[in-house]
Design a protein around this motif. Structure first.
Motif, PDB file in Angstrom:
ATOM      1  N   GLU A 152       0.827  -1.207   0.000  1.00  0.00           N
ATOM      2  CA  GLU A 152       0.000   0.000   0.000  1.00  0.00           C
ATOM      3  C   GLU A 152       0.866   1.264   0.000  1.00  0.00           C
ATOM      4  O   GLU A 152       0.559   2.240  -0.676  1.00  0.00           O
ATOM      5  N   TRP A 153       1.934   1.232   0.781  1.00  0.00           N
ATOM      6  CA  TRP A 153       2.824   2.397   0.839  1.00  0.00           C
ATOM      7  C   TRP A 153       3.425   2.698  -0.531  1.00  0.00           C
ATOM      8  O   TRP A 153       3.424   3.843  -0.988  1.00  0.00           O
ATOM      9  N   VAL A 154       3.905   1.669  -1.194  1.00  0.00           N
ATOM     10  CA  VAL A 154       4.560   1.860  -2.480  1.00  0.00           C
ATOM     11  C   VAL A 154       3.563   2.291  -3.544  1.00  0.00           C
ATOM     12  O   VAL A 154       3.854   3.154  -4.382  1.00  0.00           O
ATOM     13  N   SER A 155       2.367   1.712  -3.511  1.00  0.00           N
ATOM     14  CA  SER A 155       1.429   1.919  -4.615  1.00  0.00           C
ATOM     15  C   SER A 155       0.668   3.234  -4.534  1.00  0.00           C
ATOM     16  O   SER A 155       0.436   3.881  -5.558  1.00  0.00           O
ATOM     17  N   PHE A 156       0.262   3.670  -3.313  1.00  0.00           N
ATOM     18  CA  PHE A 156      -0.524   4.903  -3.311  1.00  0.00           C
ATOM     19  C   PHE A 156      -0.390   5.772  -2.070  1.00  0.00           C
ATOM     20  O   PHE A 156      -0.700   6.975  -2.130  1.00  0.00           O
ATOM     21  N   ILE A 157       0.087   5.266  -0.954  1.00  0.00           N
ATOM     22  CA  ILE A 157       0.111   6.098   0.245  1.00  0.00           C
ATOM     23  C   ILE A 157       1.204   7.161   0.191  1.00  0.00           C
ATOM     24  O   ILE A 157       0.980   8.327   0.531  1.00  0.00           O
ATOM     25  N   ARG A 158       2.409   6.805  -0.249  1.00  0.00           N
ATOM     26  CA  ARG A 158       3.545   7.737  -0.183  1.00  0.00           C
ATOM     27  C   ARG A 158       3.328   8.985  -1.023  1.00  0.00           C
ATOM     28  O   ARG A 158       3.893  10.048  -0.730  1.00  0.00           O
ATOM     29  N   ASN A 159       2.506   8.889  -2.063  1.00  0.00           N
ATOM     30  CA  ASN A 159       2.241  10.050  -2.908  1.00  0.00           C
ATOM     31  C   ASN A 159       0.781  10.471  -2.846  1.00  0.00           C
ATOM     32  O   ASN A 159       0.316  11.222  -3.705  1.00  0.00           O
ATOM     33  N   GLY A 160       0.061   9.989  -1.823  1.00  0.00           N
ATOM     34  CA  GLY A 160      -1.367  10.258  -1.755  1.00  0.00           C
ATOM     35  C   GLY A 160      -1.741  11.236  -0.658  1.00  0.00           C
ATOM     36  O   GLY A 160      -0.912  11.979  -0.128  1.00  0.00           O
ATOM     37  N   THR A 161      -3.016  11.192  -0.286  1.00  0.00           N
ATOM     38  CA  THR A 161      -3.570  12.145   0.681  1.00  0.00           C
ATOM     39  C   THR A 161      -3.574  11.597   2.102  1.00  0.00           C
ATOM     40  O   THR A 161      -3.976  12.308   3.027  1.00  0.00           O
ATOM     41  N   GLU A 162      -3.151  10.344   2.311  1.00  0.00           N
ATOM     42  CA  GLU A 162      -3.227   9.715   3.628  1.00  0.00           C
ATOM     43  C   GLU A 162      -1.880   9.691   4.345  1.00  0.00           C
ATOM     44  O   GLU A 162      -1.721   9.009   5.365  1.00  0.00           O
ATOM     45  N   LEU A 163      -0.917  10.437   3.861  1.00  0.00           N
ATOM     46  CA  LEU A 163       0.437  10.356   4.392  1.00  0.00           C
ATOM     47  C   LEU A 163       0.522  10.782   5.855  1.00  0.00           C
ATOM     48  O   LEU A 163       1.265  10.192   6.649  1.00  0.00           O
ATOM     49  N   ASP A 164      -0.263  11.776   6.249  1.00  0.00           N
ATOM     50  CA  ASP A 164      -0.182  12.291   7.615  1.00  0.00           C
ATOM     51  C   ASP A 164      -0.607  11.255   8.656  1.00  0.00           C
ATOM     52  O   ASP A 164      -0.127  11.283   9.794  1.00  0.00           O
ATOM     53  N   THR A 165      -1.511  10.364   8.307  1.00  0.00           N
ATOM     54  CA  THR A 165      -2.016   9.362   9.252  1.00  0.00           C
ATOM     55  C   THR A 165      -1.487   7.962   8.954  1.00  0.00           C
ATOM     56  O   THR A 165      -1.914   6.998   9.585  1.00  0.00           O
ATOM     57  N   ALA A 166      -0.550   7.866   8.009  1.00  0.00           N
ATOM     58  CA  ALA A 166      -0.116   6.547   7.534  1.00  0.00           C
ATOM     59  C   ALA A 166       0.581   5.730   8.618  1.00  0.00           C
ATOM     60  O   ALA A 166       0.376   4.516   8.723  1.00  0.00           O
TER      61      ALA A 166
END
Length: 204
Positions: A152-166
């Motif tokens: 999940e981190w590689v595919s969409f979290i690191r460049n997405g909108t959920e980074l602050d709560t990841a």
């Protein structure tokens, strides 16, 4: 008193689970402008999910080819392994991740219980005594939970909108996935103690 055999799962059930998952993935990846699918890498999921769903059946088939008398496919175990992917995609299709506050947590626990239950059914005949089964299936659940979060981190979290709560979310999901694996392992161990060896080699 003889224990009754558990009902067997027909072969069309995992096929239906796979088809329903692919259909929803196709809609999510190819239909533009649907907010609940934005930023969640559904193009990658359209490729990855069907492949991941077929890993275990393919592994079983390759092993069965070398056996002198192949057993019936364990359709029930295959279905349990595939169901988490359908549940995840359906949760996105129905917008449950955003609309229901507790959905993500329950989803991680329940999906890992299903996944580890299916894998545990396949591994159980090779794991004895019961505590070995519990430790192995729980450990497998933990490893898969970590791998999922990395994906999940590689595919969409690191460049997405959920980074602050990841960070907090990732830790919680890994714990819930491990607990789901533990729950499945305990159910398998108790079932084997009550019924004897689990009949995975003859189809569920």
């Amino acid at each position: 008193m003889l224990a009754t055999a558990p009902p067997r799962c027909p072969g069309w059930v995992p096929g239906l689970v796979l088809a329903a998952t692919v259909a929803q993935l196709g809609m999510a990846a190819l239909a533009p402008g649907i907010d609940r699918f934005d930023g969640k890498a559904f193009g990658a999921r359209l490729v990855a999910y069907p492949l991941l769903m077929l890993v275990v059946p393919t592994w079983w088939w390759l092993r069965a080819r070398r056996a002198p008398a192949p057993a019936a496919p364990p359709w029930g175990a295959f279905t349990l392994v595939m169901l988490p992917f359908l549940v995840d995609v359906t949760g996105n299709s129905l917008d449950l991740y955003d609309a229901v506050a507790w959905w993500d947590d329950v989803n991680h626990f329940a999906n890992w219980a299903l996944l580890c239950g299916g894998l545990g059914l396949l591994l159980a005949p090779r794991l004895s005594p019961a505590w070995v089964l519990v430790v192995a299936v729980t450990g497998l659940g933990a490893v898969l939970a970590i791998g999922w979060e990395v994906g999940e981190w590689v595919s969409f979290i690191r460049n997405g909108t959920e980074l602050d709560t990841a960070y907090e979310d990732t830790l919680g999901d890994e714990v819930l996935g491990t607990l789901g694996g533990l729950a499945a392992a305990l159910v398998l161990a108790v079932t084997r103690a009550r019924r004897g060896p689990l009949p995975t080699g003859h189809g569920e």
